[in-house]
Design a protein around this motif. Structure first.
Motif, mmCIF file in Angstrom:
data_model
loop_
_atom_site.group_PDB
_atom_site.id
_atom_site.type_symbol
_atom_site.label_atom_id
_atom_site.label_comp_id
_atom_site.label_asym_id
_atom_site.label_seq_id
_atom_site.Cartn_x
_atom_site.Cartn_y
_atom_site.Cartn_z
ATOM 1 N N THR A 1 0.814 -1.221 0.000
ATOM 2 C CA THR A 1 0.000 0.000 0.000
ATOM 3 C C THR A 1 0.845 1.268 0.000
ATOM 4 O OG1 THR A 1 -0.156 -0.031 2.421
ATOM 5 C CG2 THR A 1 -1.907 -1.134 1.198
ATOM 6 N N LEU A 2 2.153 1.143 0.210
ATOM 7 C CA LEU A 2 3.017 2.335 0.251
ATOM 8 C C LEU A 2 3.020 3.136 -1.050
ATOM 9 C CD1 LEU A 2 6.268 1.472 2.257
ATOM 10 C CD2 LEU A 2 4.674 3.345 2.676
ATOM 11 N N ALA B 1 -6.455 4.257 -5.491
ATOM 12 C CA ALA B 1 -5.535 3.151 -5.760
ATOM 13 C C ALA B 1 -4.967 2.553 -4.481
ATOM 14 C CB ALA B 1 -4.404 3.622 -6.667
ATOM 15 N N ALA B 2 -4.862 3.351 -3.411
ATOM 16 C CA ALA B 2 -4.363 2.836 -2.136
ATOM 17 C C ALA B 2 -5.406 1.996 -1.425
ATOM 18 C CB ALA B 2 -3.928 3.996 -1.240
ATOM 19 N N ILE B 3 -6.659 2.348 -1.606
ATOM 20 C CA ILE B 3 -7.740 1.643 -0.914
ATOM 21 C C ILE B 3 -8.031 0.298 -1.544
ATOM 22 C CG2 ILE B 3 -10.231 1.724 -0.447
ATOM 23 C CD1 ILE B 3 -9.910 4.766 -0.122
ATOM 24 N N PHE B 4 -8.047 0.238 -2.859
ATOM 25 C CA PHE B 4 -8.618 -0.928 -3.523
ATOM 26 C C PHE B 4 -7.799 -2.213 -3.397
ATOM 27 C CE2 PHE B 4 -12.635 0.046 -5.192
ATOM 28 C CZ PHE B 4 -13.107 -1.128 -5.766
ATOM 29 N N PRO B 5 -6.461 -2.193 -3.463
ATOM 30 C CA PRO B 5 -5.748 -3.456 -3.242
ATOM 31 C C PRO B 5 -6.056 -4.077 -1.884
ATOM 32 C CG PRO B 5 -4.297 -1.857 -4.253
ATOM 33 C CD PRO B 5 -5.544 -1.117 -3.884
ATOM 34 N N VAL B 6 -6.183 -3.231 -0.850
ATOM 35 C CA VAL B 6 -6.539 -3.731 0.472
ATOM 36 C C VAL B 6 -7.957 -4.265 0.472
ATOM 37 C CG1 VAL B 6 -6.805 -3.117 2.903
ATOM 38 C CG2 VAL B 6 -4.948 -2.110 1.553
ATOM 39 N N VAL C 1 -13.809 -4.967 -8.900
ATOM 40 C CA VAL C 1 -12.926 -4.299 -9.843
ATOM 41 C C VAL C 1 -13.694 -3.918 -11.113
ATOM 42 C CG1 VAL C 1 -10.845 -4.535 -11.240
ATOM 43 C CG2 VAL C 1 -10.893 -5.461 -8.922
ATOM 44 N N ILE C 2 -14.551 -4.823 -11.573
ATOM 45 C CA ILE C 2 -15.397 -4.526 -12.730
ATOM 46 C C ILE C 2 -16.284 -3.316 -12.451
ATOM 47 C CG2 ILE C 2 -17.356 -5.390 -14.074
ATOM 48 C CD1 ILE C 2 -16.057 -8.160 -13.966
ATOM 49 N N ALA C 3 -16.823 -3.239 -11.230
ATOM 50 C CA ALA C 3 -17.690 -2.112 -10.877
ATOM 51 C C ALA C 3 -16.954 -0.779 -10.979
ATOM 52 C CB ALA C 3 -18.237 -2.307 -9.462
ATOM 53 N N VAL C 4 -15.680 -0.765 -10.605
ATOM 54 C CA VAL C 4 -14.897 0.472 -10.718
ATOM 55 C C VAL C 4 -14.824 0.917 -12.176
ATOM 56 C CG1 VAL C 4 -12.624 1.498 -10.402
ATOM 57 C CG2 VAL C 4 -13.561 0.011 -8.649
ATOM 58 N N LEU C 5 -14.550 -0.029 -13.073
ATOM 59 C CA LEU C 5 -14.477 0.307 -14.494
ATOM 60 C C LEU C 5 -15.803 0.866 -15.008
ATOM 61 C CD1 LEU C 5 -12.476 -2.774 -15.835
ATOM 62 C CD2 LEU C 5 -11.692 -0.408 -15.847
ATOM 63 N N VAL C 6 -16.898 0.242 -14.610
ATOM 64 C CA VAL C 6 -18.213 0.672 -15.082
ATOM 65 C C VAL C 6 -18.556 2.052 -14.546
ATOM 66 C CG1 VAL C 6 -20.684 0.171 -15.013
ATOM 67 C CG2 VAL C 6 -19.043 -1.686 -15.384
ATOM 68 N N LEU C 7 -18.323 2.269 -13.247
ATOM 69 C CA LEU C 7 -18.687 3.545 -12.628
ATOM 70 C C LEU C 7 -17.831 4.704 -13.132
ATOM 71 C CD1 LEU C 7 -19.269 2.343 -8.956
ATOM 72 C CD2 LEU C 7 -21.002 3.009 -10.645
ATOM 73 N N THR C 8 -16.623 4.404 -13.599
ATOM 74 C CA THR C 8 -15.739 5.460 -14.094
ATOM 75 C C THR C 8 -16.029 5.832 -15.543
ATOM 76 O OG1 THR C 8 -14.026 4.601 -12.627
ATOM 77 C CG2 THR C 8 -13.300 6.138 -14.297
ATOM 78 N N PHE C 9 -16.829 5.052 -16.228
ATOM 79 C CA PHE C 9 -17.056 5.280 -17.656
ATOM 80 C C PHE C 9 -17.572 6.698 -17.954
ATOM 81 C CE2 PHE C 9 -18.723 4.718 -21.903
ATOM 82 C CZ PHE C 9 -17.769 3.889 -22.484
ATOM 83 N N PRO C 10 -18.575 7.212 -17.222
ATOM 84 C CA PRO C 10 -19.015 8.594 -17.509
ATOM 85 C C PRO C 10 -17.905 9.623 -17.305
ATOM 86 C CG PRO C 10 -20.642 7.432 -16.181
ATOM 87 C CD PRO C 10 -19.426 6.565 -16.205
#
Length: 440
Positions: free
Chosen positions: A60-61, A385-390, A409-418
């Motif tokens: 996480t560093l 990016a620091a939150i999601f690996p954890v 992870v798929i949800a992140v891609l979908v929500l970022t599309f707009p």
């Protein structure tokens, strides 16, 4: 109407050879510092214990340091100057890499790694503005070379780290990368101590106002240095203004998603492939290198396609849809013989990283604005990016499988599309502010 330059572009190397070398060596050090440790962790463990907790902190560093130093860098740059701060950043990377290779326990390893990523966090913010300052007439070309260098330094260390460690020990395998960071210091030191104005001044002055269409929302050929600039307010006031501009948040979410995909992949993708497809560790490592390798051609073509052919939105769609298909394939059909296909498709998300970096350069009018935008976008993005690996690790522990983590992870891609579509609007942050609130 499309944008144009009224003056011809200057030769890339004339008067700027040191800046080219300095930017490329700095870019190489950003990713090699991150990617060179994990392949030799088991070998380090033969000399002293490296607990799972320490490995979790090390994982996480990078994004955590990137977020913290992304916030601090604009004030430091304002006080010290961009070249001096680049020297400080590269010095920290060099010292941290050497210190990490000399560690005798996990605390020393952790401390050296923290120093490395403090320097990388500053350099991350500084590189896009450096490109804008010294190569305003060649942003597309320099962003291409710079992002391709970063992509190259992402997949090379995992391939050579273990052979180097087998031949000369893990300390040499870790420490060798300090040579590139130290070499990157030399051009900036020469430029700082030689008499005369910075070479970037002439390059920036050669760029005239850019115009762009308001109807199609694609990028202009160049959006560097557009028009006369009013007296700049203080950094603190500018940061407050950035937080009120939707375009800035669109860029931040786009960059954050790209970084999230990278650090989730570095942390968990081999384990996912081993557990779901039943491959061995060597195969999983090779597939991770394949995933990272896709970023190399992306780094070569994306900046040119954005700056010259206004292809921001098509590129974002290709990267996002390809990544979605790759993740769904890994989730639904995790067969060993299909992994190369899923990793290649998922690797298309590598388009987003050079895309986000070039947008930071062309969505501002001046290098100073680019520093602030780079800081804001990268700091906010690296928090995600620091939150999601954890989070992926927690979801795996709670559910005992990889279905829910992959769906997250798929949800992140979908929500970022707009946000990615909005980032394709061909305006600068100064334009956005002035349209809504008046003079920048």
């Amino acid at each position: 109407m499309t944008g144009s330059l009224s003056s011809s572009k200057g030769p890339l190397w004339r008067g700027r050879a040191l800046a080219v070398l300095g930017i490329l060596l700095c870019a190489f050090s950003l990713r090699s510092a991150v990617a060179s440790l994990s392949p030799v962790v088991d070998l380090i463990g033969e000399d002293f214990e490296v607990s799972a907790a320490v490995l979790g902190v090390i994982g996480t560093l990078p994004p955590a340091c990137f977020a913290v130093f992304g916030i601090l860098t604009p004030d430091l740059e304002r006080r010290l100057g961009i070249e001096r701060l680049t020297v400080i950043a590269l010095t920290a990377i060099t010292a941290g890499l050497i210190g990490r290779s000399l560690a005798t326990d996990s605390i020393g390893l952790l401390a050296g790694t923290a120093v490395v990523f403090a320097g990388v966090g500053m350099a991350n913010i500084l590189l896009p503005p450096l490109v804008k300052k010294y190569f305003a007439d060649r942003i597309g070309l320099m962003m291409t070379v710079y992002t391709a260098t970063m992509a190259f330094s992402t997949f090379v260390p995992p391939l050579v780290a273990v052979p180097l460690a087998d031949a000369a020990g893990w300390r040499f395998s870790l420490g060798i990368w300090a040579a590139f960071a130290f070499a990157g210091l030399i051009p900036w030191l020469v430029m700082l101590f030689r008499p005369g104005a910075p070479a970037g001044a002439a390059a920036t002055a050669g760029v005239d106002d850019a115009t762009f269409d308001a109807d199609d929302g694609t990028d202009d050929a160049v959006l560097a240095a557009t028009g006369p600039i009013a007296t700049a307010p203080t950094n603190r006031r500018l940061v407050a203004r950035l937080a009120r501009i939707p375009l800035v948040w669109a860029l931040a979410f786009t960059f954050g998603t790209s970084s999230t995909m990278a650090y989730v992949s570095f942390a968990w993708l081999p384990s996912i492939m081993i557990d779901t497809a039943g491959v061995d560790a060597a195969t999983a490592g090779f597939m991770l290198s394949l995933w990272a390798f896709i970023g190399l051609p992306a780094g070569l073509v994306v900046p040119v396609l954005v700056v010259r052919f206004q292809a921001t939105r098509p590129l974002f769609v290709i990267g996002s849809v390809g990544a979605l298909v790759g993740l769904l394939g890994l989730l639904l059909f995790p067969r060993p013989e299909l992994l190369w296909l899923w990793m290649t498709l998922f690797g298309l998300v590598g388009v987003s990283f050079p895309l986000a970096l070039v947008l930071i350069s062309i969505r501002t009018r001046t290098p100073d604005s680019a520093v602030l935008l780079s800081s804001f976008v990268q700091s906010a993005g690296y928090v995600l990016a620091a939150i999601f690996p954890v989070l992926v690790g927690i979801l795996h522990d709670v559910t005992g499988g990889w279905t829910i983590p992959i769906l997250a992870v798929i949800a992140v891609l979908v929500l970022t599309f707009p946000a990615g579509i909005a980032a394709g609007r061909r305006v600068t942050i100064e334009d956005e502010w002035e349209r809504r609130h008046g003079t920048w």
